[in-house]
Motif scaffolding. Sequence first.
Motif, PDB file in Angstrom:
ATOM      1  N   VAL A 101       0.863  -1.179   0.000  1.00 18.73           N
ATOM      2  CA  VAL A 101       0.000   0.000   0.000  1.00 18.73           C
ATOM      3  C   VAL A 101       0.900   1.229   0.000  1.00 18.73           C
ATOM      4  CG1 VAL A 101      -1.760   1.305   1.254  1.00 18.73           C
ATOM      5  CG2 VAL A 101      -1.807  -1.194   1.297  1.00 18.73           C
ATOM      6  N   ILE A 102       0.693   2.113  -0.983  1.00 22.77           N
ATOM      7  CA  ILE A 102       1.473   3.341  -1.088  1.00 22.77           C
ATOM      8  C   ILE A 102       0.500   4.507  -1.049  1.00 22.77           C
ATOM      9  CG2 ILE A 102       3.036   4.698  -2.518  1.00 22.77           C
ATOM     10  CD1 ILE A 102       4.001   2.071  -3.751  1.00 22.77           C
ATOM     11  N   GLU A 103       0.744   5.444  -0.131  1.00 25.22           N
ATOM     12  CA  GLU A 103      -0.074   6.641  -0.015  1.00 25.22           C
ATOM     13  C   GLU A 103       0.770   7.823  -0.478  1.00 25.22           C
ATOM     14  OE1 GLU A 103      -1.429   6.787   4.024  1.00 25.22           O
ATOM     15  OE2 GLU A 103      -2.810   5.117   3.722  1.00 25.22           O
ATOM     16  N   VAL A 104       0.244   8.586  -1.426  1.00 22.92           N
ATOM     17  CA  VAL A 104       1.004   9.668  -2.048  1.00 22.92           C
ATOM     18  C   VAL A 104       0.223  10.972  -1.947  1.00 22.92           C
ATOM     19  CG1 VAL A 104       2.149  10.418  -4.170  1.00 22.92           C
ATOM     20  CG2 VAL A 104       1.923   7.974  -3.696  1.00 22.92           C
ATOM     21  N   SER A 105       0.956  12.052  -1.699  1.00 26.73           N
ATOM     22  CA  SER A 105       0.331  13.366  -1.662  1.00 26.73           C
ATOM     23  C   SER A 105       0.541  14.065  -3.003  1.00 26.73           C
ATOM     24  CB  SER A 105       0.935  14.182  -0.515  1.00 26.73           C
ATOM     25  OG  SER A 105       1.624  15.292  -0.960  1.00 26.73           O
ATOM     26  N   ASN A 106      -0.249  15.096  -3.283  1.00 22.45           N
ATOM     27  CA  ASN A 106      -0.083  15.871  -4.514  1.00 22.45           C
ATOM     28  C   ASN A 106       1.251  16.605  -4.546  1.00 22.45           C
ATOM     29  OD1 ASN A 106      -2.456  15.172  -5.765  1.00 22.45           O
ATOM     30  ND2 ASN A 106      -3.609  16.893  -4.944  1.00 22.45           N
ATOM     31  N   ASN A 107       1.897  16.724  -3.415  1.00 21.95           N
ATOM     32  CA  ASN A 107       3.183  17.417  -3.337  1.00 21.95           C
ATOM     33  C   ASN A 107       4.354  16.512  -3.700  1.00 21.95           C
ATOM     34  OD1 ASN A 107       1.788  19.626  -2.422  1.00 21.95           O
ATOM     35  ND2 ASN A 107       2.146  19.176  -0.272  1.00 21.95           N
ATOM     36  N   ALA A 108       4.103  15.242  -4.042  1.00 24.96           N
ATOM     37  CA  ALA A 108       5.188  14.315  -4.374  1.00 24.96           C
ATOM     38  C   ALA A 108       5.905  14.789  -5.630  1.00 24.96           C
ATOM     39  CB  ALA A 108       4.630  12.913  -4.579  1.00 24.96           C
ATOM     40  N   SER A 109       7.222  14.645  -5.625  1.00 24.93           N
ATOM     41  CA  SER A 109       8.019  15.090  -6.773  1.00 24.93           C
ATOM     42  C   SER A 109       7.854  14.128  -7.945  1.00 24.93           C
ATOM     43  CB  SER A 109       9.497  15.164  -6.385  1.00 24.93           C
ATOM     44  OG  SER A 109      10.012  13.863  -6.169  1.00 24.93           O
ATOM     45  N   ALA A 110       8.167  14.624  -9.126  1.00 24.13           N
ATOM     46  CA  ALA A 110       8.114  13.794 -10.340  1.00 24.13           C
ATOM     47  C   ALA A 110       9.107  12.639 -10.218  1.00 24.13           C
ATOM     48  CB  ALA A 110       8.409  14.643 -11.564  1.00 24.13           C
ATOM     49  N   GLU A 111      10.257  12.890  -9.586  1.00 22.18           N
ATOM     50  CA  GLU A 111      11.271  11.847  -9.409  1.00 22.18           C
ATOM     51  C   GLU A 111      10.740  10.717  -8.529  1.00 22.18           C
ATOM     52  OE1 GLU A 111      15.946  11.399  -8.042  1.00 22.18           O
ATOM     53  OE2 GLU A 111      14.898  13.270  -7.657  1.00 22.18           O
ATOM     54  N   LEU A 112      10.061  11.073  -7.443  1.00 27.08           N
ATOM     55  CA  LEU A 112       9.476  10.061  -6.570  1.00 27.08           C
ATOM     56  C   LEU A 112       8.425   9.248  -7.313  1.00 27.08           C
ATOM     57  CD1 LEU A 112       8.976   8.688  -3.848  1.00 27.08           C
ATOM     58  CD2 LEU A 112       7.402  10.541  -3.292  1.00 27.08           C
ATOM     59  N   LEU A 113       7.562   9.912  -8.051  1.00 27.31           N
ATOM     60  CA  LEU A 113       6.521   9.206  -8.804  1.00 27.31           C
ATOM     61  C   LEU A 113       7.116   8.277  -9.852  1.00 27.31           C
ATOM     62  CD1 LEU A 113       3.947  12.106  -9.208  1.00 27.31           C
ATOM     63  CD2 LEU A 113       3.848  10.182  -7.607  1.00 27.31           C
ATOM     64  N   LYS A 114       8.192   8.704 -10.484  1.00 27.88           N
ATOM     65  CA  LYS A 114       8.875   7.866 -11.477  1.00 27.88           C
ATOM     66  C   LYS A 114       9.394   6.592 -10.820  1.00 27.88           C
ATOM     67  CE  LYS A 114      12.868   7.851 -14.554  1.00 27.88           C
ATOM     68  NZ  LYS A 114      14.054   8.587 -14.981  1.00 27.88           N
ATOM     69  N   HIS A 115      10.027   6.714  -9.665  1.00 28.02           N
ATOM     70  CA  HIS A 115      10.575   5.553  -8.967  1.00 28.02           C
ATOM     71  C   HIS A 115       9.474   4.649  -8.422  1.00 28.02           C
ATOM     72  CE1 HIS A 115      14.744   6.451  -9.495  1.00 28.02           C
ATOM     73  NE2 HIS A 115      14.493   7.715  -9.189  1.00 28.02           N
ATOM     74  N   LEU A 116       8.378   5.230  -7.989  1.00 30.89           N
ATOM     75  CA  LEU A 116       7.240   4.417  -7.548  1.00 30.89           C
ATOM     76  C   LEU A 116       6.697   3.598  -8.716  1.00 30.89           C
ATOM     77  CD1 LEU A 116       5.262   6.821  -5.191  1.00 30.89           C
ATOM     78  CD2 LEU A 116       6.575   4.799  -4.555  1.00 30.89           C
ATOM     79  N   GLY A 117       6.623   4.218  -9.893  1.00 32.13           N
ATOM     80  CA  GLY A 117       6.172   3.502 -11.079  1.00 32.13           C
ATOM     81  C   GLY A 117       7.080   2.333 -11.399  1.00 32.13           C
ATOM     82  N   ILE A 119       8.903   0.638  -9.233  1.00 29.72           N
ATOM     83  CA  ILE A 119       8.687  -0.373  -8.193  1.00 29.72           C
ATOM     84  C   ILE A 119       7.425  -1.160  -8.487  1.00 29.72           C
ATOM     85  CG2 ILE A 119       8.112  -0.706  -5.754  1.00 29.72           C
ATOM     86  CD1 ILE A 119       9.903   1.750  -5.176  1.00 29.72           C
ATOM     87  N   LEU A 120       6.360  -0.479  -8.836  1.00 36.10           N
ATOM     88  CA  LEU A 120       5.079  -1.141  -9.101  1.00 36.10           C
ATOM     89  C   LEU A 120       5.165  -2.006 -10.351  1.00 36.10           C
ATOM     90  CD1 LEU A 120       2.667   1.777  -8.236  1.00 36.10           C
ATOM     91  CD2 LEU A 120       3.018  -0.317  -6.922  1.00 36.10           C
ATOM     92  N   HIS A 121       5.900  -1.550 -11.349  1.00 37.62           N
ATOM     93  CA  HIS A 121       6.037  -2.312 -12.592  1.00 37.62           C
ATOM     94  C   HIS A 121       6.829  -3.600 -12.349  1.00 37.62           C
ATOM     95  CE1 HIS A 121       6.194  -3.079 -16.833  1.00 37.62           C
ATOM     96  NE2 HIS A 121       7.509  -3.214 -16.773  1.00 37.62           N
ATOM     97  N   ALA A 122       7.818  -3.553 -11.427  1.00 33.76           N
ATOM     98  CA  ALA A 122       8.663  -4.716 -11.145  1.00 33.76           C
ATOM     99  C   ALA A 122       7.918  -5.775 -10.358  1.00 33.76           C
ATOM    100  CB  ALA A 122       9.907  -4.270 -10.373  1.00 33.76           C
ATOM    101  N   GLU A 123       6.887  -5.424  -9.640  1.00 38.76           N
ATOM    102  CA  GLU A 123       6.165  -6.374  -8.786  1.00 38.76           C
ATOM    103  C   GLU A 123       5.584  -7.507  -9.568  1.00 38.76           C
ATOM    104  OE1 GLU A 123       5.196  -6.506  -5.268  1.00 38.76           O
ATOM    105  OE2 GLU A 123       6.998  -5.372  -5.106  1.00 38.76           O
TER     106      GLU A 123
END
Length: 123
Positions: A101-117, A119-123
């Motif tokens: 479970v990942i909770e993200v705020s609208n203030n998250a950086s583009a770099e963080l969102l890229k890395h989350l993507g 991680i989710l793709h590797a699962e």
Amino acid sequence: MDKVTHQVRCEQWTKIINECLASGMNKTAWCKANGISDKSFFYWQRILRNEAYAAAKHLPVPIEAKKETPVTFVELKPTTTPAITHGEFQPDIIIRKKDLVIEVSNNASAELLKHLGGILHAE
């Protein structure tokens, strides 16, 4: 397959693999030119590498090497401090995948969102 048969095949494939390496050719092209199945070539190359590794480390030979996804870490530096007006964090996005479970705020950086993507793709 018994130990003697396995040993004979290992010796045959060691010779074949060494001939290929000595040729300087691409392995797949060499196999095709010499009438050898590239699938068999790469299968025996993997078997011989596993046995050589096990002999060097005195470990049992793995039946099949598991393909593991490499884990990478990236230091993320926030560009701005999020302005939280409530007493606790209120996520703008909640992502659920299996037990993750990942909770993200609208203030998250583009770099963080890229890395989350990633991680989710590797699962």
